[in-house]
Design a protein around this motif. Structure first.
Motif, PDB file in Angstrom:
ATOM      1  N   LEU A 292      -0.749  15.931  19.084  1.00  0.00           N
ATOM      2  CA  LEU A 292      -0.200  16.880  18.118  1.00  0.00           C
ATOM      3  C   LEU A 292       0.313  16.163  16.881  1.00  0.00           C
ATOM      4  CD1 LEU A 292       1.699  19.410  20.408  1.00  0.00           C
ATOM      5  CD2 LEU A 292      -0.374  19.824  19.078  1.00  0.00           C
ATOM      6  N   SER A 293       0.888  14.985  17.075  1.00  0.00           N
ATOM      7  CA  SER A 293       1.441  14.261  15.921  1.00  0.00           C
ATOM      8  C   SER A 293       0.341  13.892  14.933  1.00  0.00           C
ATOM      9  CB  SER A 293       2.184  13.002  16.373  1.00  0.00           C
ATOM     10  OG  SER A 293       1.306  12.095  17.014  1.00  0.00           O
ATOM     11  N   ILE A 294      -0.864  13.580  15.433  1.00  0.00           N
ATOM     12  CA  ILE A 294      -1.971  13.236  14.541  1.00  0.00           C
ATOM     13  C   ILE A 294      -2.400  14.450  13.731  1.00  0.00           C
ATOM     14  CG2 ILE A 294      -4.386  12.482  14.455  1.00  0.00           C
ATOM     15  CD1 ILE A 294      -3.835  10.763  16.917  1.00  0.00           C
ATOM     16  N   ALA A 295      -2.409  15.622  14.369  1.00  0.00           N
ATOM     17  CA  ALA A 295      -2.752  16.852  13.654  1.00  0.00           C
ATOM     18  C   ALA A 295      -1.731  17.151  12.559  1.00  0.00           C
ATOM     19  CB  ALA A 295      -2.834  18.026  14.630  1.00  0.00           C
ATOM     20  N   VAL A 296      -0.460  16.880  12.848  1.00  0.00           N
ATOM     21  CA  VAL A 296       0.592  17.082  11.846  1.00  0.00           C
ATOM     22  C   VAL A 296       0.396  16.117  10.680  1.00  0.00           C
ATOM     23  CG1 VAL A 296       3.072  16.893  11.393  1.00  0.00           C
ATOM     24  CG2 VAL A 296       2.263  17.985  13.497  1.00  0.00           C
ATOM     25  N   VAL A 297       0.101  14.855  10.998  1.00  0.00           N
ATOM     26  CA  VAL A 297      -0.136  13.855   9.951  1.00  0.00           C
ATOM     27  C   VAL A 297      -1.265  14.303   9.042  1.00  0.00           C
ATOM     28  CG1 VAL A 297      -1.040  11.531   9.518  1.00  0.00           C
ATOM     29  CG2 VAL A 297       0.781  11.862  11.195  1.00  0.00           C
TER      30      VAL A 297
ATOM     31  N   GLU B 146       9.432  16.035  -3.634  1.00  0.00           N
ATOM     32  CA  GLU B 146       9.737  17.316  -2.987  1.00  0.00           C
ATOM     33  C   GLU B 146      10.303  17.071  -1.588  1.00  0.00           C
ATOM     34  OE1 GLU B 146       7.514  21.579  -1.965  1.00  0.00           O
ATOM     35  OE2 GLU B 146       6.595  20.111  -3.312  1.00  0.00           O
ATOM     36  N   ARG B 147      11.350  17.809  -1.244  1.00  0.00           N
ATOM     37  CA  ARG B 147      12.004  17.662   0.053  1.00  0.00           C
ATOM     38  C   ARG B 147      11.302  18.526   1.096  1.00  0.00           C
ATOM     39  NH1 ARG B 147      15.896  20.133   3.152  1.00  0.00           N
ATOM     40  NH2 ARG B 147      17.364  18.758   4.254  1.00  0.00           N
ATOM     41  N   LEU B 148      11.046  17.946   2.269  1.00  0.00           N
ATOM     42  CA  LEU B 148      10.468  18.715   3.363  1.00  0.00           C
ATOM     43  C   LEU B 148      11.550  19.579   4.008  1.00  0.00           C
ATOM     44  CD1 LEU B 148       8.126  16.203   5.245  1.00  0.00           C
ATOM     45  CD2 LEU B 148       7.604  17.689   3.322  1.00  0.00           C
ATOM     46  N   PRO B 149      11.170  20.658   4.666  1.00  0.00           N
ATOM     47  CA  PRO B 149      12.163  21.458   5.405  1.00  0.00           C
ATOM     48  C   PRO B 149      12.854  20.607   6.465  1.00  0.00           C
ATOM     49  CG  PRO B 149      10.094  22.660   5.205  1.00  0.00           C
ATOM     50  CD  PRO B 149       9.822  21.255   4.729  1.00  0.00           C
ATOM     51  N   ALA B 150      14.010  21.067   6.925  1.00  0.00           N
ATOM     52  CA  ALA B 150      14.732  20.365   7.984  1.00  0.00           C
ATOM     53  C   ALA B 150      13.861  20.278   9.231  1.00  0.00           C
ATOM     54  CB  ALA B 150      16.034  21.086   8.294  1.00  0.00           C
ATOM     55  N   GLU B 151      14.148  19.288  10.069  1.00  0.00           N
ATOM     56  CA  GLU B 151      13.293  18.992  11.221  1.00  0.00           C
ATOM     57  C   GLU B 151      13.046  20.211  12.101  1.00  0.00           C
ATOM     58  OE1 GLU B 151      14.348  16.716  15.084  1.00  0.00           O
ATOM     59  OE2 GLU B 151      13.612  15.174  13.683  1.00  0.00           O
ATOM     60  N   ARG B 152      14.105  20.936  12.469  1.00  0.00           N
ATOM     61  CA  ARG B 152      13.948  22.092  13.349  1.00  0.00           C
ATOM     62  C   ARG B 152      13.034  23.145  12.721  1.00  0.00           C
ATOM     63  NH1 ARG B 152      17.038  24.174  17.470  1.00  0.00           N
ATOM     64  NH2 ARG B 152      18.744  22.725  17.001  1.00  0.00           N
ATOM     65  N   GLU B 153      13.285  23.450  11.440  1.00  0.00           N
ATOM     66  CA  GLU B 153      12.488  24.466  10.746  1.00  0.00           C
ATOM     67  C   GLU B 153      11.030  24.021  10.620  1.00  0.00           C
ATOM     68  OE1 GLU B 153      12.079  26.627   6.367  1.00  0.00           O
ATOM     69  OE2 GLU B 153      13.845  25.380   6.811  1.00  0.00           O
TER      70      GLU B 153
ATOM     71  N   ARG C 204       7.643  25.782  12.081  1.00  0.00           N
ATOM     72  CA  ARG C 204       6.538  26.218  11.210  1.00  0.00           C
ATOM     73  C   ARG C 204       5.205  25.642  11.683  1.00  0.00           C
ATOM     74  NH1 ARG C 204       8.155  26.002   4.801  1.00  0.00           N
ATOM     75  NH2 ARG C 204      10.218  26.998   4.920  1.00  0.00           N
ATOM     76  N   LEU C 205       5.235  24.399  12.143  1.00  0.00           N
ATOM     77  CA  LEU C 205       4.007  23.729  12.571  1.00  0.00           C
ATOM     78  C   LEU C 205       3.640  24.052  14.011  1.00  0.00           C
ATOM     79  CD1 LEU C 205       4.709  20.257  10.930  1.00  0.00           C
ATOM     80  CD2 LEU C 205       2.909  21.846  10.252  1.00  0.00           C
ATOM     81  N   GLY C 206       4.592  24.609  14.753  1.00  0.00           N
ATOM     82  CA  GLY C 206       4.321  24.930  16.148  1.00  0.00           C
ATOM     83  C   GLY C 206       4.214  23.720  17.043  1.00  0.00           C
ATOM     84  N   VAL C 207       5.005  22.682  16.759  1.00  0.00           N
ATOM     85  CA  VAL C 207       4.989  21.466  17.563  1.00  0.00           C
ATOM     86  C   VAL C 207       6.402  21.137  18.004  1.00  0.00           C
ATOM     87  CG1 VAL C 207       2.960  20.566  16.375  1.00  0.00           C
ATOM     88  CG2 VAL C 207       5.247  19.921  15.562  1.00  0.00           C
ATOM     89  N   SER C 208       6.508  20.229  18.966  1.00  0.00           N
ATOM     90  CA  SER C 208       7.824  19.798  19.422  1.00  0.00           C
ATOM     91  C   SER C 208       8.451  18.865  18.385  1.00  0.00           C
ATOM     92  CB  SER C 208       7.712  19.071  20.763  1.00  0.00           C
ATOM     93  OG  SER C 208       7.020  17.837  20.583  1.00  0.00           O
ATOM     94  N   ARG C 209       9.755  18.739  18.439  1.00  0.00           N
ATOM     95  CA  ARG C 209      10.440  17.852  17.504  1.00  0.00           C
ATOM     96  C   ARG C 209      10.064  16.379  17.727  1.00  0.00           C
ATOM     97  NH1 ARG C 209      16.506  20.310  17.067  1.00  0.00           N
ATOM     98  NH2 ARG C 209      16.671  18.766  15.388  1.00  0.00           N
ATOM     99  N   PRO C 210       9.872  15.924  18.988  1.00  0.00           N
ATOM    100  CA  PRO C 210       9.403  14.539  19.167  1.00  0.00           C
ATOM    101  C   PRO C 210       8.034  14.295  18.532  1.00  0.00           C
ATOM    102  CG  PRO C 210      10.396  15.336  21.191  1.00  0.00           C
ATOM    103  CD  PRO C 210      10.302  16.521  20.279  1.00  0.00           C
ATOM    104  N   SER C 211       7.112  15.273  18.650  1.00  0.00           N
ATOM    105  CA  SER C 211       5.796  15.114  18.016  1.00  0.00           C
ATOM    106  C   SER C 211       5.937  15.049  16.500  1.00  0.00           C
ATOM    107  CB  SER C 211       4.877  16.276  18.405  1.00  0.00           C
ATOM    108  OG  SER C 211       4.526  16.223  19.767  1.00  0.00           O
ATOM    109  N   LEU C 212       6.819  15.882  15.955  1.00  0.00           N
ATOM    110  CA  LEU C 212       7.046  15.864  14.511  1.00  0.00           C
ATOM    111  C   LEU C 212       7.629  14.524  14.073  1.00  0.00           C
ATOM    112  CD1 LEU C 212       7.139  17.218  11.739  1.00  0.00           C
ATOM    113  CD2 LEU C 212       9.366  18.184  12.357  1.00  0.00           C
TER     114      LEU C 212
END
Length: 256
Positions: free
Chosen positions: A11-16, A32-39, A43-51
């Motif tokens: 999943l992390s590769i798909a996010v990248v 540009e600032r990215l949204p906070a980790e939880r948000e 939005r991406l539909g992944v776990s926080r560790p994968s993000l």
């Protein structure tokens, strides 16, 4: 046989890959600032560790950067387009101004032609929205806002051309203009007659784009930048004449 088992993509590769494309296409912009980790994870539909894995990968590539107590930002990836030494040369020699305008005339003319042919309806709505804001700023005599919207209008056309190499090169060029390397854009909006002419020129560009007329769009952009070039030449001539006049005045004063 040269076959291997198909591996499920992490999943992390798909996010990248998704964030890389957003940066490449100019949707996520430098600084540009990215949204906070939880948000962002939601939005991406992944776990926080994968993000976190994806963010760490993008940071190692130099595409994202962390600011303590503030968050994760898109890195200023355009800073390396021109070296500091070359930037200083641009700012100290007049001929760079006219070469810059000539380059913009060629590139933005092509971008306008492409935008009229290839831009989506949403692309053209962005251009229209910015032009509407320019008209409003002009009406209330907000020259600083009008100057900023001028740059946004031109960048929106380049974005609508859907050429990522042109997009990042021109964004870098506009960043130098914003810094005042080539000339003070705000000065052009301080003269009412010049402001009126520039607004009319932007209206002609926008009209051609909304009509999806590539030839007219390119010509309107080229006419506009030729006007800017004449204004800059007139301004430089006026400054030289004023310097000569001051020297004459000093000579006459000293002779008394």
């Amino acid at each position: 046989m040269p076959f291997q088992k198909v591996q499920t993509e992490k999943l992390s590769i798909a996010v990248v890959r998704q964030i890389e494309l957003l940066i490449l296409r100019g949707i996520l912009r430098p600084g540009e600032r990215l949204p906070a980790e939880r948000e962002l994870a939601e939005r991406l539909g992944v776990s926080r560790p994968s993000l976190r894995d994806a963010i760490a990968d993008l940071q190692s590539q130099g595409l994202l950067t962390a600011k303590a107590g503030s968050g994760i930002y898109v890195a200023e990836v355009l800073g390396s387009a021109f070296s500091p030494a070359l930037t200083r040369l641009f700012g100290s020699h007049d001929e760079a101004v006219f070469d810059y305008l000539s380059f913009r005339r060629d590139m933005e003319g092509l971008a306008a032609e492409r935008a009229a042919r290839l831009g989506s309806d949403s692309d053209l709505k962005v251009v229209q929205t910015i032009f509407d804001k320019m008209e409003a700023a002009h009406a209330r005599n907000a020259t600083e806002d009008e100057a900023q919207l001028d740059a946004q209008f031109h960048m929106a056309i380049i974005e609508a051309s859907h050429n990522v190499v042109m997009l990042h090169m021109m964004r870098s060029m506009f960043d130098l203009l914003r810094q005042g390397v080539f000339y003070n854009r705000k000065m052009m909006f301080q003269q009412r007659t010049t402001r009126e002419a520039i607004l009319d020129q932007h209206r002609a560009i926008n009209t051609a784009l909304q009509a999806r007329d590539p030839v007219a769009a390119r010509q309107a952009v080229q006419d506009h930048l030729s006007f800017v070039e004449r204004c800059m030449a007139d301004q430089q001539k006026a400054e030289r004449n004023e310097e000569i006049a001051r020297q004459r005045l000093k000579h006459e004063t000293d002779a008394l």
